[in-house]
Design a protein around this motif. Structure first.
Motif, PDB file in Angstrom:
ATOM      1  N   VAL A   1       0.835  -1.207   0.000  1.00 42.99           N
ATOM      2  CA  VAL A   1       0.000   0.000   0.000  1.00 42.99           C
ATOM      3  C   VAL A   1       0.869   1.256   0.000  1.00 42.99           C
ATOM      4  O   VAL A   1       0.608   2.198  -0.750  1.00 42.99           O
ATOM      5  CB  VAL A   1      -0.967  -0.011   1.208  1.00 42.99           C
ATOM      6  CG1 VAL A   1      -1.640   1.329   1.383  1.00 42.99           C
ATOM      7  CG2 VAL A   1      -1.989  -1.122   1.044  1.00 42.99           C
ATOM      8  N   VAL A   2       1.907   1.263   0.806  1.00 40.09           N
ATOM      9  CA  VAL A   2       2.805   2.422   0.852  1.00 40.09           C
ATOM     10  C   VAL A   2       3.490   2.614  -0.501  1.00 40.09           C
ATOM     11  O   VAL A   2       3.598   3.744  -0.998  1.00 40.09           O
ATOM     12  CB  VAL A   2       3.844   2.269   1.986  1.00 40.09           C
ATOM     13  CG1 VAL A   2       4.927   3.324   1.896  1.00 40.09           C
ATOM     14  CG2 VAL A   2       3.151   2.327   3.340  1.00 40.09           C
ATOM     15  N   ALA A   3       3.941   1.537  -1.124  1.00 44.01           N
ATOM     16  CA  ALA A   3       4.579   1.628  -2.433  1.00 44.01           C
ATOM     17  C   ALA A   3       3.596   2.159  -3.474  1.00 44.01           C
ATOM     18  O   ALA A   3       3.967   3.001  -4.315  1.00 44.01           O
ATOM     19  CB  ALA A   3       5.117   0.269  -2.856  1.00 44.01           C
ATOM     20  N   ALA A   4       2.349   1.707  -3.441  1.00 42.07           N
ATOM     21  CA  ALA A   4       1.348   2.186  -4.392  1.00 42.07           C
ATOM     22  C   ALA A   4       1.080   3.675  -4.197  1.00 42.07           C
ATOM     23  O   ALA A   4       0.968   4.432  -5.176  1.00 42.07           O
ATOM     24  CB  ALA A   4       0.058   1.392  -4.238  1.00 42.07           C
ATOM     25  N   ILE A   5       1.004   4.116  -2.954  1.00 41.75           N
ATOM     26  CA  ILE A   5       0.780   5.542  -2.680  1.00 41.75           C
ATOM     27  C   ILE A   5       1.948   6.373  -3.189  1.00 41.75           C
ATOM     28  O   ILE A   5       1.763   7.442  -3.789  1.00 41.75           O
ATOM     29  CB  ILE A   5       0.541   5.771  -1.176  1.00 41.75           C
ATOM     30  CG1 ILE A   5      -0.805   5.169  -0.774  1.00 41.75           C
ATOM     31  CG2 ILE A   5       0.596   7.249  -0.815  1.00 41.75           C
ATOM     32  CD1 ILE A   5      -1.066   5.153   0.711  1.00 41.75           C
ATOM     33  N   VAL A   6       3.167   5.902  -2.981  1.00 47.54           N
ATOM     34  CA  VAL A   6       4.352   6.627  -3.449  1.00 47.54           C
ATOM     35  C   VAL A   6       4.359   6.703  -4.973  1.00 47.54           C
ATOM     36  O   VAL A   6       4.625   7.774  -5.556  1.00 47.54           O
ATOM     37  CB  VAL A   6       5.641   5.958  -2.905  1.00 47.54           C
ATOM     38  CG1 VAL A   6       6.878   6.511  -3.592  1.00 47.54           C
ATOM     39  CG2 VAL A   6       5.737   6.141  -1.401  1.00 47.54           C
TER      40      VAL A   6
ATOM     41  N   ALA B   1       3.662   9.873  -9.878  1.00 51.39           N
ATOM     42  CA  ALA B   1       2.998  10.036 -11.177  1.00 51.39           C
ATOM     43  C   ALA B   1       2.179  11.324 -11.203  1.00 51.39           C
ATOM     44  O   ALA B   1       2.213  12.059 -12.202  1.00 51.39           O
ATOM     45  CB  ALA B   1       2.105   8.827 -11.467  1.00 51.39           C
ATOM     46  N   ALA B   2       1.454  11.633 -10.137  1.00 52.75           N
ATOM     47  CA  ALA B   2       0.676  12.863 -10.078  1.00 52.75           C
ATOM     48  C   ALA B   2       1.586  14.081 -10.117  1.00 52.75           C
ATOM     49  O   ALA B   2       1.297  15.066 -10.797  1.00 52.75           O
ATOM     50  CB  ALA B   2      -0.178  12.875  -8.820  1.00 52.75           C
TER      51      ALA B   2
ATOM     52  N   LEU C   1       4.569  14.314 -11.495  1.00 55.18           N
ATOM     53  CA  LEU C   1       5.131  14.456 -12.840  1.00 55.18           C
ATOM     54  C   LEU C   1       4.074  14.934 -13.834  1.00 55.18           C
ATOM     55  O   LEU C   1       4.403  15.697 -14.754  1.00 55.18           O
ATOM     56  CB  LEU C   1       5.741  13.138 -13.295  1.00 55.18           C
ATOM     57  CG  LEU C   1       6.991  12.690 -12.541  1.00 55.18           C
ATOM     58  CD1 LEU C   1       7.426  11.305 -13.006  1.00 55.18           C
ATOM     59  CD2 LEU C   1       8.121  13.686 -12.706  1.00 55.18           C
ATOM     60  N   LEU C   2       2.849  14.507 -13.703  1.00 54.86           N
ATOM     61  CA  LEU C   2       1.791  14.943 -14.625  1.00 54.86           C
ATOM     62  C   LEU C   2       1.385  16.400 -14.403  1.00 54.86           C
ATOM     63  O   LEU C   2       0.954  17.068 -15.346  1.00 54.86           O
ATOM     64  CB  LEU C   2       0.572  14.036 -14.481  1.00 54.86           C
ATOM     65  CG  LEU C   2       0.728  12.625 -15.023  1.00 54.86           C
ATOM     66  CD1 LEU C   2      -0.502  11.791 -14.682  1.00 54.86           C
ATOM     67  CD2 LEU C   2       0.957  12.647 -16.531  1.00 54.86           C
ATOM     68  N   LEU C   3       1.510  16.891 -13.186  1.00 56.98           N
ATOM     69  CA  LEU C   3       1.091  18.264 -12.894  1.00 56.98           C
ATOM     70  C   LEU C   3       2.184  19.288 -13.158  1.00 56.98           C
ATOM     71  O   LEU C   3       1.934  20.475 -13.062  1.00 56.98           O
ATOM     72  CB  LEU C   3       0.626  18.367 -11.444  1.00 56.98           C
ATOM     73  CG  LEU C   3      -0.656  17.582 -11.136  1.00 56.98           C
ATOM     74  CD1 LEU C   3      -0.963  17.668  -9.638  1.00 56.98           C
ATOM     75  CD2 LEU C   3      -1.820  18.115 -11.953  1.00 56.98           C
ATOM     76  N   GLN C   4       3.354  18.874 -13.507  1.00 60.53           N
ATOM     77  CA  GLN C   4       4.436  19.837 -13.788  1.00 60.53           C
ATOM     78  C   GLN C   4       4.322  20.393 -15.163  1.00 60.53           C
ATOM     79  O   GLN C   4       3.887  19.893 -16.104  1.00 60.53           O
ATOM     80  CB  GLN C   4       5.802  19.172 -13.639  1.00 60.53           C
ATOM     81  CG  GLN C   4       6.249  19.140 -12.246  1.00 60.53           C
ATOM     82  CD  GLN C   4       7.709  18.696 -12.134  1.00 60.53           C
ATOM     83  OE1 GLN C   4       8.305  18.184 -13.070  1.00 60.53           O
ATOM     84  NE2 GLN C   4       8.258  18.886 -10.967  1.00 60.53           N
TER      85      GLN C   4
END
Length: 57
Positions: free
Chosen positions: A41-46, A51-52, A54-57
């Motif tokens: 779960v921690v890995a998925a959140i990271v 990804a979020a 990098l997409l928002l930059q």
């Protein structure tokens, strides 16, 4: 007519056999550790956070 004499050794032996079987069964099934799902779960959140970011930059 039923037998009036009850053999307590028979009951004790049956209980001991039952108790020993339960102890061996408990030892045979190891408890599952919650560490692996927590790490997943921690890995998925990271990964989602990266990804979020990098997409928002």
């Amino acid at each position: 007519m039923s037998d009036q004499h009850i053999d307590p050794a028979g009951n004790t032996q049956a209980f001991r056999a039952f108790a020993n079987a339960r102890e061996q069964e408990a030892k045979a099934t190891p408890k599952k550790s919650p560490i692996v799902p927590i790490i997943a779960v921690v890995a998925a959140i990271v990964i989602i956070g990266i990804a979020a970011f990098l997409l928002l930059q």
